[in-house]
Design an enzyme around this catalytic site. Structure first.
Site, PDB file in Angstrom:
ATOM      1  N   GLU A 127      48.675  46.816  44.778  1.00 29.87           N
ATOM      2  CA  GLU A 127      49.584  46.275  44.114  1.00 29.87           C
ATOM      3  C   GLU A 127      51.292  46.476  45.111  1.00 29.87           C
ATOM      4  O   GLU A 127      51.775  45.963  45.520  1.00 29.87           O
ATOM      5  CB  GLU A 127      50.512  45.930  42.640  1.00 29.87           C
ATOM      6  CG  GLU A 127      49.606  45.050  41.615  1.00 29.87           C
ATOM      7  CD  GLU A 127      49.541  43.640  42.652  1.00 29.87           C
ATOM      8  OE1 GLU A 127      49.964  42.752  42.459  1.00 29.87           O
ATOM      9  OE2 GLU A 127      47.697  42.739  42.024  1.00 29.87           O
ATOM     10  N   HIS A 136      46.602  40.094  52.596  1.00 25.90           N
ATOM     11  CA  HIS A 136      45.298  40.305  51.633  1.00 25.90           C
ATOM     12  C   HIS A 136      45.064  40.608  53.292  1.00 25.90           C
ATOM     13  O   HIS A 136      45.089  40.240  53.952  1.00 25.90           O
ATOM     14  CB  HIS A 136      44.983  38.981  51.033  1.00 25.90           C
ATOM     15  CG  HIS A 136      44.979  39.094  49.286  1.00 25.90           C
ATOM     16  ND1 HIS A 136      45.241  37.933  48.851  1.00 25.90           N
ATOM     17  CD2 HIS A 136      45.364  40.288  48.639  1.00 25.90           C
ATOM     18  CE1 HIS A 136      45.836  38.434  47.490  1.00 25.90           C
ATOM     19  NE2 HIS A 136      45.950  39.483  47.393  1.00 25.90           N
TER      20      HIS A 136
HETATM   21  N1  TQI Z   1      46.846  39.519  41.210  1.00 32.26           N
HETATM   22  C1  TQI Z   1      46.957  38.622  42.907  1.00 32.26           C
HETATM   23  C2  TQI Z   1      47.163  40.016  43.803  1.00 32.26           C
HETATM   24  O1  TQI Z   1      47.447  41.156  43.192  1.00 32.26           O
HETATM   25  C3  TQI Z   1      48.250  37.918  42.386  1.00 32.26           C
HETATM   26  C4  TQI Z   1      48.288  37.345  44.120  1.00 32.26           C
HETATM   27  C5  TQI Z   1      47.676  35.949  44.365  1.00 32.26           C
HETATM   28  C6  TQI Z   1      49.231  38.270  44.980  1.00 32.26           C
HETATM   29  N2  TQI Z   1      47.785  36.353  45.877  1.00 32.26           N
HETATM   30  C7  TQI Z   1      49.112  37.252  46.123  1.00 32.26           C
HETATM   31  C8  TQI Z   1      50.039  39.109  45.080  1.00 32.26           C
HETATM   32  C9  TQI Z   1      50.020  37.381  47.585  1.00 32.26           C
HETATM   33  C10 TQI Z   1      51.267  39.402  46.309  1.00 32.26           C
HETATM   34  C11 TQI Z   1      50.688  37.912  47.377  1.00 32.26           C
HETATM   35  O2  TQI Z   1      46.042  39.532  44.872  1.00 32.26           O
HETATM   36  S1  TQI Z   1      45.430  39.689  40.672  1.00 32.26           S
HETATM   37  C12 TQI Z   1      43.427  42.320  42.600  1.00 32.26           C
HETATM   38  C13 TQI Z   1      42.234  42.745  43.417  1.00 32.26           C
HETATM   39  C14 TQI Z   1      44.893  41.439  41.695  1.00 32.26           C
HETATM   40  C15 TQI Z   1      43.495  41.422  42.184  1.00 32.26           C
HETATM   41  O3  TQI Z   1      45.704  40.445  39.077  1.00 32.26           O
HETATM   42  O4  TQI Z   1      44.473  38.292  40.909  1.00 32.26           O
HETATM   43  C16 TQI Z   1      43.391  43.697  42.937  1.00 32.26           C
HETATM   44  C17 TQI Z   1      45.652  42.272  41.181  1.00 32.26           C
HETATM   45  F1  TQI Z   1      42.237  42.281  44.773  1.00 32.26           F
HETATM   46  F2  TQI Z   1      41.759  43.290  43.218  1.00 32.26           F
HETATM   47  F3  TQI Z   1      41.382  41.456  43.124  1.00 32.26           F
HETATM   48  C18 TQI Z   1      45.134  43.534  41.546  1.00 32.26           C
HETATM   49 CL1  TQI Z   1      43.142  45.142  43.159  1.00 32.26          CL
HETATM   50 ZN    ZN Z   2      47.340  41.014  46.597  1.00 29.64          ZN
END
Ligand code: TQI
Ligand code: ZN
Ligand code: ZN
Length: 169
Positions: A127, A136
């Site tokens: 985050e 990503h």
């Molecule tokens: N949260 C998503 C993420 O942080 C939220 C999200 C989706 C997002 N698309 C986004 C945030 C684009 C910013 C920009 O990706 S999650 C992971 C991982 C999540 C997922 O809760 O799904 C991690 C939080 F990558 F491991 F799947 C932390 Cl490390």
């Molecule tokens: Zn993310």
């Protein structure tokens, strides 16, 4: 390969220290706060940025809080697993974590008896990447890869994360 958000938002040129603060009322232990400090350090080690805890919540660049369900920003949390956390792109600074997760703060998440255990530092490092402007990555080893298996710990920046962040700071 790493990506940025639309328009490549970033903290302004000349930004050296970004301050962060924890939502008053969450009552976080020092153990939890130290996990965030360690996660921030991983990014400061490879950039010109540094991070320090703010004097007050209102003056902080980055605000961190645990919330459950609908918490007023149009992106409700969903209970155990699913969405774990979200953070907004620069220079919003909001970093929200789902208080319904079984967060592992210290100890080995891979040995947890809970199938729903989630490693707090792993999520924090990911985050913070978003908070700093990374989207990503298509590289599976990267911290910014969009999925992580349950009961996994992944906290070391990959070369791809480092290249991406060093282009910004
Ligand atoms: N949260 C998503 C993420 O942080 C939220 C999200 C989706 C997002 N698309 C986004 C945030 C684009 C910013 C920009 O990706 S999650 C992971 C991982 C999540 C997922 O809760 O799904 C991690 C939080 F990558 F491991 F799947 C932390 Cl490390
Ligand atoms: Zn993310
Ligand atoms: Zn939120």
């Amino acid at each position: 390969h790493y990506t940025y958000f639309e328009g490549t938002p970033r903290w302004p040129d000349g930004t050296q220290t970004l301050t962060y603060a924890f939502l008053p009322g969450n009552g976080l232990t020092d153990d939890v706060k130290n996990v965030f400090a360690t996660a921030f350090d991983r990014w400061s080690e490879v950039t010109t940025l540094s991070f320090s805890e703010a004097e007050s919540y209102n003056s902080a660049d980055i605000t961190i809080g645990f919330y459950t369900g609908d918490h007023g920003d149009g992106e409700p949390f969903d209970g155990v697993l699913g969405t774990l956390a979200h953070a907004f792109s620069p220079t919003n600074g909001r970093f929200h974590l789902d208080g319904d997760e079984d967060w592992v703060v210290s100890g080995d998440v891979t040995q947890s008896s809970l199938s729903t255990a989630v490693d707090l530092e792993s999520v924090a490092v990911h985050e913070i990447g978003h908070l700093l402007g990374l989207g990503h990555s298509s590289v599976e080893e990267a911290i910014m890869y969009p999925t992580i298996a349950a009961r996994t710990r992944k906290v070391n920046l990959a070369e791809d994360d480092i290249e991406g962040i060093q282009n910004l700071y």
